[in-house]
Design a protein around this motif. Sequence first.
Motif, short mmCIF file in Angstrom:
data_model
loop_
_atom_site.label_atom_id
_atom_site.label_comp_id
_atom_site.label_asym_id
_atom_site.label_seq_id
_atom_site.Cartn_x
_atom_site.Cartn_y
_atom_site.Cartn_z
N GLU A 197 0.83 -1.21 0.00
CA GLU A 197 0.00 0.00 0.00
C GLU A 197 0.86 1.26 0.00
OE1 GLU A 197 -3.34 2.04 2.93
OE2 GLU A 197 -3.24 -0.15 2.78
N ARG A 198 1.96 1.22 0.76
CA ARG A 198 2.80 2.40 0.89
C ARG A 198 3.84 2.53 -0.22
NH1 ARG A 198 4.04 1.32 7.29
NH2 ARG A 198 1.95 1.71 8.07
N LEU A 199 4.31 1.40 -0.74
CA LEU A 199 5.46 1.43 -1.64
C LEU A 199 5.09 1.40 -3.12
CD1 LEU A 199 8.61 1.31 -1.74
CD2 LEU A 199 8.38 -1.20 -1.76
N CYS A 200 4.00 0.69 -3.46
CA CYS A 200 3.73 0.40 -4.88
C CYS A 200 2.94 1.51 -5.56
CB CYS A 200 2.98 -0.92 -5.00
SG CYS A 200 3.95 -2.32 -4.39
N ASP A 201 3.29 1.77 -6.82
CA ASP A 201 2.60 2.77 -7.62
C ASP A 201 1.31 2.20 -8.21
OD1 ASP A 201 4.72 4.84 -7.47
OD2 ASP A 201 5.87 3.29 -8.47
N ARG A 202 1.38 0.95 -8.62
CA ARG A 202 0.18 0.24 -9.11
C ARG A 202 0.18 -1.16 -8.51
NH1 ARG A 202 -0.77 -1.05 -14.64
NH2 ARG A 202 1.47 -0.88 -15.02
N ILE A 203 -0.99 -1.77 -8.48
CA ILE A 203 -1.17 -3.06 -7.84
C ILE A 203 -1.99 -3.97 -8.74
CG2 ILE A 203 -2.28 -4.25 -5.89
CD1 ILE A 203 -1.66 -1.54 -4.33
N GLY A 204 -1.55 -5.22 -8.86
CA GLY A 204 -2.33 -6.24 -9.55
C GLY A 204 -2.63 -7.36 -8.56
N ILE A 205 -3.85 -7.84 -8.55
CA ILE A 205 -4.25 -8.93 -7.64
C ILE A 205 -4.53 -10.17 -8.47
CG2 ILE A 205 -5.95 -9.71 -5.95
CD1 ILE A 205 -6.29 -6.78 -5.12
N LEU A 220 -8.29 1.17 -6.97
CA LEU A 220 -8.87 -0.05 -6.40
C LEU A 220 -9.85 0.29 -5.28
CD1 LEU A 220 -5.71 -2.37 -6.23
CD2 LEU A 220 -7.59 -2.49 -7.87
N LYS A 221 -9.53 1.31 -4.51
CA LYS A 221 -10.41 1.72 -3.41
C LYS A 221 -11.73 2.25 -3.96
CE LYS A 221 -9.02 5.15 -0.79
NZ LYS A 221 -8.30 5.89 0.28
N PRO A 227 -15.97 1.57 0.31
CA PRO A 227 -15.11 2.75 0.18
C PRO A 227 -14.37 3.05 1.48
CG PRO A 227 -17.27 3.16 -0.75
CD PRO A 227 -17.36 1.87 -0.03
N GLY A 228 -13.16 3.60 1.33
CA GLY A 228 -12.39 3.99 2.49
C GLY A 228 -11.63 2.87 3.15
N THR A 229 -11.61 1.69 2.52
CA THR A 229 -10.97 0.53 3.12
C THR A 229 -9.47 0.54 2.87
OG1 THR A 229 -11.48 -0.70 1.11
CG2 THR A 229 -12.99 -0.95 2.95
N LEU A 236 -8.93 -8.85 0.43
CA LEU A 236 -9.77 -9.92 0.96
C LEU A 236 -11.16 -9.89 0.34
CD1 LEU A 236 -8.73 -9.79 4.72
CD2 LEU A 236 -8.11 -11.53 3.03
N ASN A 237 -11.70 -8.69 0.11
CA ASN A 237 -13.01 -8.56 -0.51
C ASN A 237 -13.02 -9.16 -1.92
OD1 ASN A 237 -15.66 -7.63 -1.14
ND2 ASN A 237 -14.79 -5.77 -2.03
N LEU A 238 -12.00 -8.82 -2.71
CA LEU A 238 -11.95 -9.29 -4.10
C LEU A 238 -11.71 -10.80 -4.18
CD1 LEU A 238 -9.89 -6.40 -5.70
CD2 LEU A 238 -12.24 -7.03 -6.28
N THR A 239 -10.76 -11.29 -3.39
CA THR A 239 -10.45 -12.73 -3.45
C THR A 239 -11.59 -13.57 -2.88
OG1 THR A 239 -9.18 -12.54 -1.38
CG2 THR A 239 -7.96 -12.42 -3.46
N ASN A 240 -12.23 -13.08 -1.82
CA ASN A 240 -13.38 -13.83 -1.27
C ASN A 240 -14.54 -13.83 -2.23
OD1 ASN A 240 -12.04 -14.47 1.12
ND2 ASN A 240 -12.83 -12.69 2.23
#
Length: 246
Positions: A197-205, A220-221, A227-229, A236-240
């Motif tokens: 969350e702190r280091l990456c510019d973009r994220i892929g799940i 992603l948020k 919202p606000g998570t 966890l929301n996406l994978t679940n």
Amino acid sequence: MLEINNLIKNYGKKEAVKKISLSVKPGEIYGFLGHNGAGKTTTIKVCTGLLKPSSGSVRICGYDIVSEPLEAKKNFGYVPENPYLFDKLTGRELLDMVSGIYMKDKRYSAVKRIDELLKELQMTDEADKLIGAYSHGMRRKITICAALIHNPSVIFLDEPTTGLDASSAKAAKDLFRKHADEGSAILFTTHVLEIAERLCDRIGIIYQGELIAEGTFEELKERSEYPGTTLEDIFLNLTNKNRAEG
């Protein structure tokens, strides 16, 4: 810098990686996140030429990892999740050997670069000890030094902070950010979502071999049902959700 197109990797009947496409631009740290067994390490092993893809392609600085492996490998550094090192060498001897491969015509620069990396990762006092006597964290740090010694254009980091104490982890993260700011493209895996969350510019799940979401943390948020998570909540929301739909 790094382009992955429709990548598939099968182990017999098991499809470990399913048509993954993503790119990492110069100056960018791309967080590649997923549960154990999701396909992250398999993807990186294909990207680095350790495994052959079943189909699809990987290009590093324009070079195809399958058809142009030597040119592609000149342009990347790799920190594996479980590095295998030469226990009978000292840390400095290992770095001398690696620099001799990548910087054989730049010996003075290589010596200077080794000293810089050892200092940045707090390994100067341990550099002339045998690797066989190193702790897990020290082995991790000398592996990071070896991966970065030639200032690669593309860097693959598979759980690079595992085993590091807080001070060493901070030094490593600062070093990764420095390389990205100087133009490297970094593919980064971690189970510590606060780091991503702190280091990456973009994220892929990735979930069960499929890339199920991609974007900046803010993107992603915004797409999240909550919202606000935090990134952990979104992950966890996406994978679940995918588990329930599967």
